[in-house]
Design a protein around this motif. Sequence first.
Motif, short mmCIF file in Angstrom:
data_model
loop_
_atom_site.label_atom_id
_atom_site.label_comp_id
_atom_site.label_asym_id
_atom_site.label_seq_id
_atom_site.Cartn_x
_atom_site.Cartn_y
_atom_site.Cartn_z
N ASN A 139 0.73 -1.26 0.04
CA ASN A 139 -0.15 0.03 -0.07
C ASN A 139 0.91 1.37 0.00
OD1 ASN A 139 -2.48 -1.39 0.12
ND2 ASN A 139 -2.21 -1.53 2.33
N CYS A 140 2.12 1.07 0.31
CA CYS A 140 2.96 2.30 0.36
C CYS A 140 4.30 1.85 -0.29
CB CYS A 140 3.44 2.78 1.81
SG CYS A 140 1.68 3.33 2.60
N VAL A 141 5.06 2.55 -1.01
CA VAL A 141 6.35 2.21 -1.62
C VAL A 141 7.45 1.93 -0.54
CG1 VAL A 141 8.10 3.19 -2.98
CG2 VAL A 141 5.86 3.85 -3.54
N ILE A 142 7.16 2.44 0.33
CA ILE A 142 8.42 2.20 1.39
C ILE A 142 8.41 0.75 1.87
CG2 ILE A 142 7.09 3.10 3.51
CD1 ILE A 142 9.86 4.31 4.33
N ASP A 143 7.29 0.06 1.69
CA ASP A 143 7.11 -1.10 2.54
C ASP A 143 7.46 -2.25 1.55
OD1 ASP A 143 5.53 -0.04 4.59
OD2 ASP A 143 3.60 -0.29 3.82
N TRP A 144 7.84 -1.94 0.35
CA TRP A 144 8.43 -3.16 -0.42
C TRP A 144 9.78 -3.26 -0.30
CZ3 TRP A 144 6.62 -7.18 -2.53
CH2 TRP A 144 7.12 -7.91 -3.46
N PRO A 145 10.45 -4.28 0.03
CA PRO A 145 11.90 -4.33 0.56
C PRO A 145 12.92 -4.57 -0.51
CG PRO A 145 10.74 -6.47 1.01
CD PRO A 145 9.67 -5.55 0.54
N TYR A 146 12.50 -4.78 -1.80
CA TYR A 146 13.43 -5.28 -2.70
C TYR A 146 13.36 -4.03 -3.91
CZ TYR A 146 12.25 -9.48 -0.59
OH TYR A 146 11.88 -10.37 0.24
N SER A 147 13.88 -3.03 -3.49
CA SER A 147 13.83 -1.91 -4.22
C SER A 147 15.01 -0.84 -3.70
CB SER A 147 12.29 -1.01 -4.01
OG SER A 147 12.46 0.21 -4.62
N SER A 148 15.24 -0.09 -4.84
CA SER A 148 16.35 1.26 -4.67
C SER A 148 15.75 2.31 -3.60
CB SER A 148 17.20 1.25 -5.84
OG SER A 148 16.33 1.86 -6.80
N PHE A 149 14.52 2.33 -3.63
CA PHE A 149 13.69 3.41 -3.08
C PHE A 149 14.17 3.85 -1.88
CE2 PHE A 149 10.55 4.90 -0.13
CZ PHE A 149 10.01 6.11 -0.92
N HIS A 150 14.78 2.76 -1.09
CA HIS A 150 15.25 3.01 0.34
C HIS A 150 16.84 3.56 0.12
CE1 HIS A 150 12.10 0.17 1.78
NE2 HIS A 150 12.32 -0.34 0.76
N ARG A 151 17.54 3.35 -0.72
CA ARG A 151 18.62 4.16 -0.74
C ARG A 151 18.29 5.39 -1.17
NH1 ARG A 151 22.38 2.73 -6.05
NH2 ARG A 151 20.52 4.05 -6.88
N ALA A 152 17.44 5.66 -2.10
CA ALA A 152 16.97 7.08 -2.56
C ALA A 152 16.50 7.80 -1.38
CB ALA A 152 16.11 7.06 -3.83
N LEU A 153 15.67 7.20 -0.64
CA LEU A 153 15.30 7.90 0.54
C LEU A 153 16.19 8.51 1.62
CD1 LEU A 153 12.47 8.32 2.12
CD2 LEU A 153 12.89 6.11 3.31
N GLU A 154 17.22 7.45 1.76
CA GLU A 154 18.44 7.95 2.70
C GLU A 154 19.31 8.96 1.80
OE1 GLU A 154 20.87 4.45 2.98
OE2 GLU A 154 19.75 3.32 4.38
N LEU A 155 19.35 9.12 0.74
CA LEU A 155 20.12 10.16 -0.31
C LEU A 155 18.86 11.60 -0.18
CD1 LEU A 155 21.49 8.40 -2.98
CD2 LEU A 155 22.69 9.25 -0.88
#
Length: 171
Positions: A139-155
């Motif tokens: 339901n939220c992008v942040i909840d998918w673990p297999y994504s570079s979204f998390h790196r982009a979030l940190e940046l």
Amino acid sequence: MRYRRNYVAGGTYFFTVNLLNRQSALLVEHIDVLRESVRWVKQQQPFYIDAWVVLPDHMHAVLTLPDDDHDYSNRWREIKKRFSKSLPKTELLTDSNRRKGERGIWQRRFWEHTICDERDFWHHVNYVHYNPMKHGLVNCVIDWPYSSFHRALELGIYQSSWCGEELMFES
């Protein structure tokens, strides 16, 4: 008419790579094998990962090649080959797979698009990160673990609440 791939040295490309069995969850079930395959190929033939998402049956990536290199096809061939060779042989093979010595894990081809400008780049990066929501996996992008979204979030590129709104950045 035959499709011709666009090869640009130092280019940035969007890719879609699919499993042959679109009902399979092989990519997330063996995410560590996939990560190691990508890591090994990246060491042998460098590239930069601008964005990447792995879903159960396919993956999307935005990759940039070194300035003097345009060979993304070989990189994908090696990633797919290393991943396949690391798995036990349990898949059903067609006669065509057997004749060609294929495992029957991947679709033979992949989709590629050459990124043409900054707007196109961000459109595809956002598409990559939004894809798990598009497919109803979270339901939220942040909840998918297999994504570079998390790196982009940190940046600081995204906020944790981002859910697919268009992001544009001027260079």
